[in-house]
Design a protein around this motif. Structure first.
Motif, PDB file in Angstrom:
ATOM      1  N   VAL A 234       0.846  -1.203   0.000  1.00  0.00           N
ATOM      2  CA  VAL A 234       0.000   0.000   0.000  1.00  0.00           C
ATOM      3  C   VAL A 234       0.879   1.250   0.000  1.00  0.00           C
ATOM      4  N   ALA A 235       1.912   1.257   0.840  1.00  0.00           N
ATOM      5  CA  ALA A 235       2.811   2.412   0.900  1.00  0.00           C
ATOM      6  C   ALA A 235       3.510   2.630  -0.434  1.00  0.00           C
ATOM      7  N   LYS A 236       3.935   1.542  -1.086  1.00  0.00           N
ATOM      8  CA  LYS A 236       4.595   1.662  -2.387  1.00  0.00           C
ATOM      9  C   LYS A 236       3.644   2.259  -3.424  1.00  0.00           C
ATOM     10  N   GLU A 237       2.384   1.823  -3.395  1.00  0.00           N
ATOM     11  CA  GLU A 237       1.395   2.384  -4.319  1.00  0.00           C
ATOM     12  C   GLU A 237       1.243   3.888  -4.094  1.00  0.00           C
ATOM     13  N   GLN A 238       1.190   4.295  -2.829  1.00  0.00           N
ATOM     14  CA  GLN A 238       1.024   5.711  -2.512  1.00  0.00           C
ATOM     15  C   GLN A 238       2.239   6.523  -2.969  1.00  0.00           C
ATOM     16  N   VAL A 239       3.432   5.983  -2.757  1.00  0.00           N
ATOM     17  CA  VAL A 239       4.651   6.675  -3.193  1.00  0.00           C
ATOM     18  C   VAL A 239       4.677   6.778  -4.709  1.00  0.00           C
ATOM     19  N   ASP A 240       4.295   5.704  -5.398  1.00  0.00           N
ATOM     20  CA  ASP A 240       4.263   5.734  -6.860  1.00  0.00           C
ATOM     21  C   ASP A 240       3.279   6.784  -7.368  1.00  0.00           C
ATOM     22  N   ALA A 241       2.114   6.877  -6.717  1.00  0.00           N
ATOM     23  CA  ALA A 241       1.121   7.874  -7.119  1.00  0.00           C
ATOM     24  C   ALA A 241       1.661   9.287  -6.901  1.00  0.00           C
ATOM     25  N   LEU A 242       2.324   9.514  -5.776  1.00  0.00           N
ATOM     26  CA  LEU A 242       2.906  10.831  -5.515  1.00  0.00           C
ATOM     27  C   LEU A 242       4.004  11.167  -6.519  1.00  0.00           C
ATOM     28  N   MET A 243       4.803  10.176  -6.870  1.00  0.00           N
ATOM     29  CA  MET A 243       5.869  10.397  -7.850  1.00  0.00           C
ATOM     30  C   MET A 243       5.273  10.762  -9.212  1.00  0.00           C
ATOM     31  N   ASP A 244       4.198  10.085  -9.605  1.00  0.00           N
ATOM     32  CA  ASP A 244       3.538  10.399 -10.873  1.00  0.00           C
ATOM     33  C   ASP A 244       2.999  11.828 -10.861  1.00  0.00           C
ATOM     34  N   LYS A 245       2.388  12.215  -9.751  1.00  0.00           N
ATOM     35  CA  LYS A 245       1.851  13.579  -9.651  1.00  0.00           C
ATOM     36  C   LYS A 245       2.973  14.613  -9.708  1.00  0.00           C
ATOM     37  N   SER A 246       4.094  14.328  -9.047  1.00  0.00           N
ATOM     38  CA  SER A 246       5.195  15.293  -9.061  1.00  0.00           C
ATOM     39  C   SER A 246       5.808  15.387 -10.453  1.00  0.00           C
ATOM     40  N   ARG A 247       5.905  14.255 -11.158  1.00  0.00           N
ATOM     41  CA  ARG A 247       6.409  14.309 -12.540  1.00  0.00           C
ATOM     42  C   ARG A 247       5.495  15.150 -13.430  1.00  0.00           C
ATOM     43  N   ASP A 248       4.170  14.966 -13.257  1.00  0.00           N
ATOM     44  CA  ASP A 248       3.217  15.763 -14.036  1.00  0.00           C
ATOM     45  C   ASP A 248       3.375  17.245 -13.735  1.00  0.00           C
ATOM     46  N   LEU A 249       3.558  17.577 -12.464  1.00  0.00           N
ATOM     47  CA  LEU A 249       3.727  18.975 -12.068  1.00  0.00           C
ATOM     48  C   LEU A 249       5.004  19.558 -12.662  1.00  0.00           C
ATOM     49  N   ILE A 250       6.088  18.801 -12.621  1.00  0.00           N
ATOM     50  CA  ILE A 250       7.354  19.263 -13.200  1.00  0.00           C
ATOM     51  C   ILE A 250       7.218  19.431 -14.707  1.00  0.00           C
ATOM     52  N   ASP A 251       6.540  18.489 -15.360  1.00  0.00           N
ATOM     53  CA  ASP A 251       6.347  18.590 -16.807  1.00  0.00           C
ATOM     54  C   ASP A 251       5.530  19.824 -17.177  1.00  0.00           C
ATOM     55  N   SER A 252       4.468  20.095 -16.392  1.00  0.00           N
ATOM     56  CA  SER A 252       3.651  21.266 -16.726  1.00  0.00           C
ATOM     57  C   SER A 252       4.421  22.558 -16.435  1.00  0.00           C
ATOM     58  N   ALA A 253       5.257  22.571 -15.406  1.00  0.00           N
ATOM     59  CA  ALA A 253       6.079  23.755 -15.135  1.00  0.00           C
ATOM     60  C   ALA A 253       7.094  23.958 -16.254  1.00  0.00           C
ATOM     61  N   ALA A 254       7.702  22.883 -16.718  1.00  0.00           N
ATOM     62  CA  ALA A 254       8.668  22.993 -17.813  1.00  0.00           C
ATOM     63  C   ALA A 254       7.988  23.493 -19.084  1.00  0.00           C
ATOM     64  N   GLU A 255       6.771  23.014 -19.326  1.00  0.00           N
ATOM     65  CA  GLU A 255       6.025  23.462 -20.507  1.00  0.00           C
ATOM     66  C   GLU A 255       5.703  24.953 -20.408  1.00  0.00           C
ATOM     67  N   LEU A 256       5.315  25.410 -19.228  1.00  0.00           N
ATOM     68  CA  LEU A 256       5.020  26.827 -19.018  1.00  0.00           C
ATOM     69  C   LEU A 256       6.273  27.671 -19.229  1.00  0.00           C
ATOM     70  N   ILE A 257       7.410  27.192 -18.748  1.00  0.00           N
ATOM     71  CA  ILE A 257       8.666  27.931 -18.930  1.00  0.00           C
ATOM     72  C   ILE A 257       9.024  28.008 -20.404  1.00  0.00           C
ATOM     73  N   ARG A 258       8.797  26.905 -21.146  1.00  0.00           N
ATOM     74  CA  ARG A 258       9.089  26.929 -22.590  1.00  0.00           C
ATOM     75  C   ARG A 258       8.158  27.909 -23.324  1.00  0.00           C
ATOM     76  N   GLU A 259       6.889  27.956 -22.909  1.00  0.00           N
ATOM     77  CA  GLU A 259       5.929  28.819 -23.582  1.00  0.00           C
ATOM     78  C   GLU A 259       6.163  30.296 -23.252  1.00  0.00           C
ATOM     79  N   LYS A 260       6.537  30.596 -22.016  1.00  0.00           N
ATOM     80  CA  LYS A 260       6.687  31.990 -21.579  1.00  0.00           C
ATOM     81  C   LYS A 260       7.985  32.144 -20.796  1.00  0.00           C
ATOM     82  N   PRO A 261       9.113  32.105 -21.497  1.00  0.00           N
ATOM     83  CA  PRO A 261      10.397  32.150 -20.784  1.00  0.00           C
ATOM     84  C   PRO A 261      10.632  33.473 -20.050  1.00  0.00           C
ATOM     85  N   LEU A 262      10.272  34.601 -20.648  1.00  0.00           N
ATOM     86  CA  LEU A 262      10.513  35.889 -19.995  1.00  0.00           C
ATOM     87  C   LEU A 262       9.659  36.055 -18.746  1.00  0.00           C
TER      88      LEU A 262
END
Length: 120
Positions: free
Chosen positions: A70-98
């Motif tokens: 159960v703990a591993k599932e929860q950690v995996d879910a959190l890791m997926d969410k953090s990757r999504d957040l990092i990806d969306s932040a990177a996309e925002l930086i690419r779209e609006k660098p200034l």
């Protein structure tokens, strides 16, 4: 459909609790029985107590393994969410660098001001 790890954990803990309760009942029976019927009842009760405690340990181990899953599932879910957040932040930086640079600069400036003023 197979049970989830959470369901397995609950089942294992319920089984462990049932066996622990049975061990307690066997111990109570042994205490009562020892007073009236000497060693035979005590030997049998001791064997029942050992068997129930052994079952308790087995189900406790199973519950611990299920809890780990159960703990591993929860950690995996959190890791997926953090990757999504990092990806969306990177996309925002690419779209609006200034704009991203300006926000980062302003945040750094505010943090520097706050840390300097708290030391003075």
């Amino acid at each position: 459909m197979s049970p989830t790890n959470s369901e397995n954990l609950k089942d294992q803990l319920n089984e462990a609790g049932s066996h622990l309760k049975a061990a307690a009942n066997a111990a109570g029976t042994a205490v009562k029985g020892v007073a009236s019927s000497v060693s035979d009842e005590a030997v049998q009760a001791k064997a029942r107590i050992k068997a129930e405690l052994s079952e308790t340990a087995q189900y406790g181990k199973s519950a611990a393994h299920a809890g780990g899953a159960v703990a591993k599932e929860q950690v995996d879910a959190l890791m997926d969410k953090s990757r999504d957040l990092i990806d969306s932040a990177a996309e925002l930086i690419r779209e609006k660098p200034l704009a991203s640079f300006g926000v980062a600069f302003a945040a750094g400036f505010l943090i520097a001001k706050l840390t300097r003023s708290s030391h003075d």
